[in-house]
Design an enzyme around this catalytic site. Structure first.
Site, PDB file in Angstrom:
ATOM      1  N   TYR A 143       0.858  -1.188   0.000  1.00 10.98           N
ATOM      2  CA  TYR A 143       0.000   0.000   0.000  1.00 10.98           C
ATOM      3  C   TYR A 143       0.891   1.233   0.000  1.00 10.98           C
ATOM      4  O   TYR A 143       1.842   1.315   0.775  1.00 10.98           O
ATOM      5  CB  TYR A 143      -0.892   0.000   1.246  1.00 10.98           C
ATOM      6  CG  TYR A 143      -1.858   1.167   1.324  1.00 10.98           C
ATOM      7  CD1 TYR A 143      -2.968   1.232   0.480  1.00 10.98           C
ATOM      8  CD2 TYR A 143      -1.663   2.205   2.230  1.00 10.98           C
ATOM      9  CE1 TYR A 143      -3.861   2.296   0.542  1.00 10.98           C
ATOM     10  CE2 TYR A 143      -2.550   3.275   2.298  1.00 10.98           C
ATOM     11  CZ  TYR A 143      -3.645   3.319   1.458  1.00 10.98           C
ATOM     12  OH  TYR A 143      -4.523   4.375   1.527  1.00 10.98           O
ATOM     13  N   ASP A 238       9.357   2.813  -0.208  1.00 10.51           N
ATOM     14  CA  ASP A 238       8.300   3.447   0.579  1.00 10.51           C
ATOM     15  C   ASP A 238       8.577   3.095   2.035  1.00 10.51           C
ATOM     16  O   ASP A 238       8.287   1.992   2.497  1.00 10.51           O
ATOM     17  CB  ASP A 238       6.932   2.934   0.128  1.00 10.51           C
ATOM     18  CG  ASP A 238       5.800   3.527   0.953  1.00 10.51           C
ATOM     19  OD1 ASP A 238       6.078   4.146   1.996  1.00 10.51           O
ATOM     20  OD2 ASP A 238       4.629   3.358   0.553  1.00 10.51           O
ATOM     21  N   LYS A 266       3.953   9.165   8.457  1.00 10.57           N
ATOM     22  CA  LYS A 266       3.526   9.367   9.838  1.00 10.57           C
ATOM     23  C   LYS A 266       4.633   9.446  10.896  1.00 10.57           C
ATOM     24  O   LYS A 266       4.571  10.258  11.803  1.00 10.57           O
ATOM     25  CB  LYS A 266       2.543   8.265  10.193  1.00 10.57           C
ATOM     26  CG  LYS A 266       2.907   6.922   9.566  1.00 10.57           C
ATOM     27  CD  LYS A 266       1.763   5.926   9.645  1.00 10.57           C
ATOM     28  CE  LYS A 266       1.558   5.162   8.347  1.00 10.57           C
ATOM     29  NZ  LYS A 266       0.358   4.392   8.306  1.00 10.57           N
TER      30      LYS A 266
HETATM   31  N1  PMP Z   1       2.824   3.965   2.346  1.00  8.95           N
HETATM   32  C1  PMP Z   1       2.754   3.031   3.306  1.00  8.95           C
HETATM   33  C2  PMP Z   1       3.786   1.949   3.357  1.00  8.95           C
HETATM   34  C3  PMP Z   1       1.745   3.098   4.271  1.00  8.95           C
HETATM   35  O1  PMP Z   1       1.682   2.167   5.208  1.00  8.95           O
HETATM   36  C4  PMP Z   1       0.804   4.149   4.212  1.00  8.95           C
HETATM   37  C5  PMP Z   1      -0.306   4.283   5.231  1.00  8.95           C
HETATM   38  N2  PMP Z   1      -0.545   3.260   6.055  1.00  8.95           N
HETATM   39  C6  PMP Z   1       0.918   5.101   3.183  1.00  8.95           C
HETATM   40  C7  PMP Z   1       1.942   4.975   2.272  1.00  8.95           C
HETATM   41  C8  PMP Z   1      -0.041   6.231   3.070  1.00  8.95           C
HETATM   42  O2  PMP Z   1       0.136   7.117   4.117  1.00  8.95           O
HETATM   43  P1  PMP Z   1      -1.061   8.120   4.566  1.00  8.95           P
HETATM   44  O3  PMP Z   1      -2.123   7.260   5.141  1.00  8.95           O
HETATM   45  O4  PMP Z   1      -0.405   9.029   5.545  1.00  8.95           O
HETATM   46  O5  PMP Z   1      -1.509   8.843   3.339  1.00  8.95           O
END
Ligand code: PMP
Length: 426
Positions: A143, A238, A266
């Site tokens: 994701y 990521d 985050k």
């Molecule tokens: N990349 C990864 C690996 C994530 O786990 C997440 C959110 N869980 C995101 C991107 C997206 O981040 P956000 O919810 O802050 O948009």
């Protein structure tokens, strides 16, 4: 026991789609109603009915030192007195960029945004602008936020809700997203061969956290790095979950593999809305106003969010023993859960690295989305609800990693292990 939470959920559904502002909160995969929280302190969450929970979500990763960590809260309180947003640069943004550069490998230039989604979406745009190519490869069950191009075979809430095809994503957009199974280097090689010269980027969670926790097999990321080098493809890690969590230098450092671009989220906001993308100077110089790859944000580098993240990251940099402690706690939990599950004769696979862990009720190895999906999901649901009723808050989906925070005590871990035994003995 959940009277007030239940009333709040009924009320929420009158004005918020599904009663939640992000689908993974909705308990859709485990059934039942979401619990409404009012407070977090240290390792614990407190709900609207006054119940206390040992928290294994940590706001989906960022709260590495626990809820309402005092230095972070104090720094926010102090900073907010000077105003909430200026729409102009501040010295704190430089300090934040310098701190990240001093901790994370391969970050020459870094741009702040307000979420992980924005970070990943922008990184793909930069890779496309830099290479002049359109397609990219992602992995089934990973994701990268909810930008259109990523919602093809996505993990997290998309997997939890079992949405095969997300309405609203045009075919034109989806056709540039190529998907391979996680840990399948041959599949990546095949895609690169089929689409030679048209792939801008490969984006990957170097340790996946959105289909449970899944570790890269030895040689998998190294193989991808080699393909990217040979084919002029931008490798994007990521690190929204792994950055500053697996170690001060994130997965790049822990696994000793260099990415070209990295995305953070985050963690670098310590629970405030922050994200960032950065990487090699040559590539990042294509970002506006230096280059023509446009990317912007009114609240990017927000002073209150910056001071929260800066305070947390500085503490992590200055006290590397935090990572050792966290890892020891997580390994202790993995060992304890494994022993109990073996004792009661329950087939299981526990994946763990650093402070990320997931428990799958299956006898096979969990190495990609299909092996994760083939585990006993209904048993996970029952296990989740039993633990919840006893005051342990796990992610409400088998397709999410658990995240430990360093405020957790060994007594909290023992309680979780004991309750697991109790559940299976019943
Ligand atoms: N990349 C990864 C690996 C994530 O786990 C997440 C959110 N869980 C995101 C991107 C997206 O981040 P956000 O919810 O802050 O948009």
């Amino acid at each position: 026991m959940y009277t007030r939470s239940s009333a709040l959920f009924s009320r929420a559904q009158q004005s918020i789609p599904g009663g939640v502002n992000s689908p993974v909160r909705a308990f859709k995969s485990v059934g039942g109603e979401p619990i409404f929280m009012v407070k977090g302190k240290g390792a614990y969450l407190y709900d609207a009915d006054g119940n206390q929970y040992i928290d294994y979500i940590a706001s989906w990763g960022p709260l590495i030192l626990g809820h309402a960590y005092e230095p972070v809260i104090k720094a926010i309180q102090q900073k907010v007195l000077d105003g909430t947003s200026f729409g102009a640069p501040t010295e704190l943004e430089i300090e934040m960029a310098e701190l990240i550069k001093s901790m994370a490998p391969n970050v020459d230039l870094i741009r702040m945004v307000s979420s992980g989604t924005e970070a990943c979406m922008s990184a793909i745009r930069v890779a496309r602008g830099y290479t002049g190519r359109n397609k990219f490869i992602k992995f089934d069950g990973c994701y990268h936020g909810h930008a259109d191009a990523f919602l093809v075979k996505a993990g997290s809430g998309v997997a939890t809700l079992d949405i095969q095809q997300v309405p609203g994503i045009s075919e034109a957009v989806a056709q540039d997203t190529l998907v391979a199974a996680y840990n399948d280097l041959d599949a990546v090689q095949q895609l690169v061969k089929e689409h030679k010269g048209t792939i801008a980027a490969i984006i990957i969670e170097p340790v996946a956290g959105n289909m449970g926790c899944i570790l890269p097999k030895p040689g998998f990321l190294e193989g991808i790095r080699k393909i990217c080098d040979e084919e002029g493809i931008v490798l994007i890690f990521d690190e929204v979950m792994t950055g500053f969590r697996l170690s001060a230098g994130g997965a790049q450092q822990t696994l000793n593999i260099n990415a070209d671009l990295v995305t953070y989220g985050k963690v670098i906001g310590a629970g405030m809305p922050v994200g960032a993308f950065g990487g090699k100077k040559e590539i990042m110089e294509s970002v506006a106003p230096l280059g023509k790859v446009y990317q912007a944000g009114t609240l990017s580098g927000n002073p209150v969010a910056m001071i929260a993240g800066y305070t947390l990251l500085k503490e992590l940099k200055e006290n590397p023993s935090i990572y050792k402690e966290l890892e020891e706690k997580t390994a202790y939990l993995a060992k304890g859960l494994g022993e109990v599950l073996t004792k009661v004769g329950q087939a299981h696979t526990i994946n763990q690295l650093g402070s990320m862990i997931s428990v799958h009720f299956a006898s096979h190895a969990i190495t990609d989305f299909s092996t994760a999906a083939a585990a006993d999901i209904s048993l996970f649901k029952a296990y989740f609800h039993f633990l919840l009723s006893k005051g342990v808050y796990l992610p409400p989906s088998p397709f999410e990693s658990w995240f430990l925070n360093n405020a957790l005590s060994y007594a909290d871990l023992d309680k979780t292990i004991q309750l697991t035994e109790e559940f299976f003995q019943k």
